[in-house]
Motif scaffolding. Structure first.
Motif, mmCIF file in Angstrom:
data_model
loop_
_atom_site.group_PDB
_atom_site.id
_atom_site.type_symbol
_atom_site.label_atom_id
_atom_site.label_comp_id
_atom_site.label_asym_id
_atom_site.label_seq_id
_atom_site.Cartn_x
_atom_site.Cartn_y
_atom_site.Cartn_z
ATOM 1 N N GLU A 94 0.829 -1.206 0.000
ATOM 2 C CA GLU A 94 0.000 0.000 0.000
ATOM 3 C C GLU A 94 0.872 1.268 0.000
ATOM 4 O O GLU A 94 0.621 2.206 -0.773
ATOM 5 C CB GLU A 94 -0.923 -0.023 1.228
ATOM 6 C CG GLU A 94 -2.005 1.031 1.154
ATOM 7 C CD GLU A 94 -2.855 1.072 2.436
ATOM 8 O OE1 GLU A 94 -2.734 0.169 3.284
ATOM 9 O OE2 GLU A 94 -3.619 2.050 2.575
ATOM 10 N N SER A 95 1.898 1.281 0.847
ATOM 11 C CA SER A 95 2.742 2.482 0.906
ATOM 12 C C SER A 95 3.590 2.618 -0.360
ATOM 13 O O SER A 95 3.815 3.736 -0.853
ATOM 14 C CB SER A 95 3.612 2.486 2.166
ATOM 15 O OG SER A 95 4.352 1.300 2.291
ATOM 16 N N ALA A 98 1.371 4.059 -3.065
ATOM 17 C CA ALA A 98 1.145 5.504 -2.865
ATOM 18 C C ALA A 98 2.382 6.303 -3.271
ATOM 19 O O ALA A 98 2.278 7.343 -3.939
ATOM 20 C CB ALA A 98 0.789 5.773 -1.410
ATOM 21 N N ARG A 433 -2.203 13.440 -0.882
ATOM 22 C CA ARG A 433 -2.789 13.026 0.410
ATOM 23 C C ARG A 433 -2.435 11.567 0.711
ATOM 24 O O ARG A 433 -2.081 11.225 1.841
ATOM 25 C CB ARG A 433 -4.312 13.201 0.381
ATOM 26 C CG ARG A 433 -4.755 14.657 0.497
ATOM 27 C CD ARG A 433 -6.257 14.774 0.707
ATOM 28 N NE ARG A 433 -7.050 14.288 -0.426
ATOM 29 C CZ ARG A 433 -7.301 14.995 -1.536
ATOM 30 N NH1 ARG A 433 -6.815 16.232 -1.665
ATOM 31 N NH2 ARG A 433 -8.021 14.489 -2.520
ATOM 32 N N ASN A 434 -2.518 10.697 -0.309
ATOM 33 C CA ASN A 434 -2.217 9.274 -0.091
ATOM 34 C C ASN A 434 -0.773 9.065 0.329
ATOM 35 O O ASN A 434 -0.476 8.273 1.224
ATOM 36 C CB ASN A 434 -2.473 8.469 -1.375
ATOM 37 C CG ASN A 434 -3.952 8.339 -1.665
ATOM 38 O OD1 ASN A 434 -4.781 8.600 -0.795
ATOM 39 N ND2 ASN A 434 -4.280 7.948 -2.891
#
Ligand code: ZN
Length: 444
Positions: A94-95, A98, A433-434
């Motif tokens: 996920e990171s 992003a 933002r993410n």
């Protein structure tokens, strides 16, 4: 058919047209030349007041490092790395997604149409990080060459990284081969190609280097690693192997026209000759080298020896600004500080960032210049606004702009990715933002 006309066209293949056109048919360039384009159906874009160049090619990066910018502000490479390795052990799919999406979106806004990524941190519970970044590249719409990186030389074995961020050698080779089988596209207009990329002499065993080279050659993909970035690395190689970094990798089968190496700051004359004789490429990363005080690469000597040289921003946490267009000016300043005002020309700098990079990636037949038959990867810069107006030479103005010229249009593979300075493939605010939220999680 999309037609850009009335622009200053810098083809990088030799010709420039003060008021020229570029016509695109599908994902290829159909025609380039002076004056208006031949009559054709489809949109016509007025490029008055603009400079059209090939899309920029980024030959070295670590996208995930967007998560850890601004840390170890005044340290050497080894100090910076040893502080950040344990933080990087906390990244996950996920990171990484992003960070890759934000980073590639930002790169597109600085004219980048093709980017590599050298990803070498794979935490055991992190998920499929390569898939995460390939997905991000497809969302942004840039051409992507992820390099499956690796580290297998932990601190207990004499390496620099802590043992918890290194992987097992057999597992690395199996995962790398699986990534090639799943993602690598050898076709002319490929949007994704994989390279094999163990991290560096001080984080990887000689055995992994040798076996990685064998794997890459068996699968017909390219090889990439860091080399000769700092004097600390040179000292490490002399102590451990009794060789310079360049001699060490040559011993391991790592010089060749299927290899490009990041940094290559500390090369002696003999190494430059060996690079030239073998066709080994160099990813020049002047901002990162400056940020870490690593030294300044011998770009004039490399070019005079006919070594292929491309441009790289390097990881976001050692570049910080992450603007590929800004690297043209950085390269000019670094070369001229070393060798005087004739050490690098504006046009040579543009060539490094386009055709030179395409050659490092083995794609100079497809990318890197505006020529009929090549892929339609094109950047159009405004040179009539505040900051550029009145300049007598658009190429010079662009090269020395520090990446500050507005990007009017970015086309990748025939598709519009940036228009009037805005990403059209993604919401820039959401990307920001993410990545901010992901960075907060990783640094917590
Ligand atoms: Zn790097």
């Amino acid at each position: 058919m999309i037609v850009i006309e009335n622009a200053y066209v810098a083809t990088v293949s030799g010709d420039e047209y003060e008021s020229g056109h570029v016509a695109i048919d599908g994902n290829r360039i159909a025609s380039v030349g002076p004056g208006p384009a031949p009559d054709s159906p489809g949109p016509r874009i007025d490029g008055s007041g603009c400079l059209a160049t090939p899309g920029l090619v980024n030959t070295h990066h670590h996208l995930y490092q967007w998560l850890t910018r601004g840390l170890v502000q005044d340290g050497t490479l080894f100090e910076w790395l040893t502080t950040l390795y344990p933080v990087w052990a906390r990244i996950d799919a996920e990171s990484v997604h992003a960070a890759a999406a934000a980073n590639l979106g930002w790169l597109a806004l600085s004219g980048c149409t093709t980017s590599t990524d050298h990803h070498y941190v794979f935490p055991r519970e992190g998920g499929d990080l390569l898939e995460a970044e390939i997905t991000a590249a497809a969302e942004i719409g840039v051409r992507f060459h992820p390099c499956r990186g690796s580290m297998d030389l932990g601190r207990s074995q004499g390496g620099l990284p802590p043992d918890e961020v290194v992987e097992d050698r057999d597992q690395i080779l199996a995962a790398t081969e699986a990534a090639i089988d799943r993602w690598h596209d050898p076709s002319f207009d490929a949007m994704t190609r994989i390279a094999v990329a163990p991290c560096s002499p001080f984080s990887v065993t000689g055995d992994l280097m040798r076996e990685s080279a064998a794997l890459a050659r068996r699968k017909g993909v390219r090889l990439h690693t860091h080399l000769a970035e700092t004097l600390d690395e040179e000292e490490f190689c002399r102590e451990q192997f009794g060789l310079t970094p360049a001699e060490y990798v040559e011993d391991l089968g790592w010089l060749g026209d299927d290899v490009w190496l990041a940094h290559c700051v500390h090369l002696n004359d003999d190494a430059i000759k060996r690079f030239a004789d073998t066709g080994t490429g160099v990813a020049h990363c002047p901002t990162s080298n400056g940020r870490l005080g690593a030294g300044s690469a011998r770009v004039r000597e490399l070019l005079d020896a006919a070594v292929p040289v491309g441009m790289g921003v390097d990881g976001s946490a050692s570049n910080e600004a992450n603007r590929l267009a800004a690297e043209l000016q950085a390269a000019l300043l670094v070369a001229r500080l070393r060798g005087g005002p004739s050490a690098l020309t504006a046009r040579e700098s543009l060539r490094l960032a386009t055709l030179g990079g395409a050659r490092c990636l083995g794609r100079d037949a497809e990318l890197g210049s505006l020529e009929p038959g090549k892929l339609a990867d094109i950047a159009v810069w405004r040179v009539d606004g505040l900051g550029a107006a009145g300049g007598v030479d658009p190429v010079w103005t662009f090269a020395f702009s520090g990446g500050a010229l507005p990007l009017e249009l970015l086309i990748v593979n025939g598709e519009v990715v940036v228009e009037h300075g805005e990403l059209v493939t993604a919401d820039a605010g959401a990307l920001a933002r993410n990545v901010a939220a992901a960075s907060e999680r990783v640094l917590a």
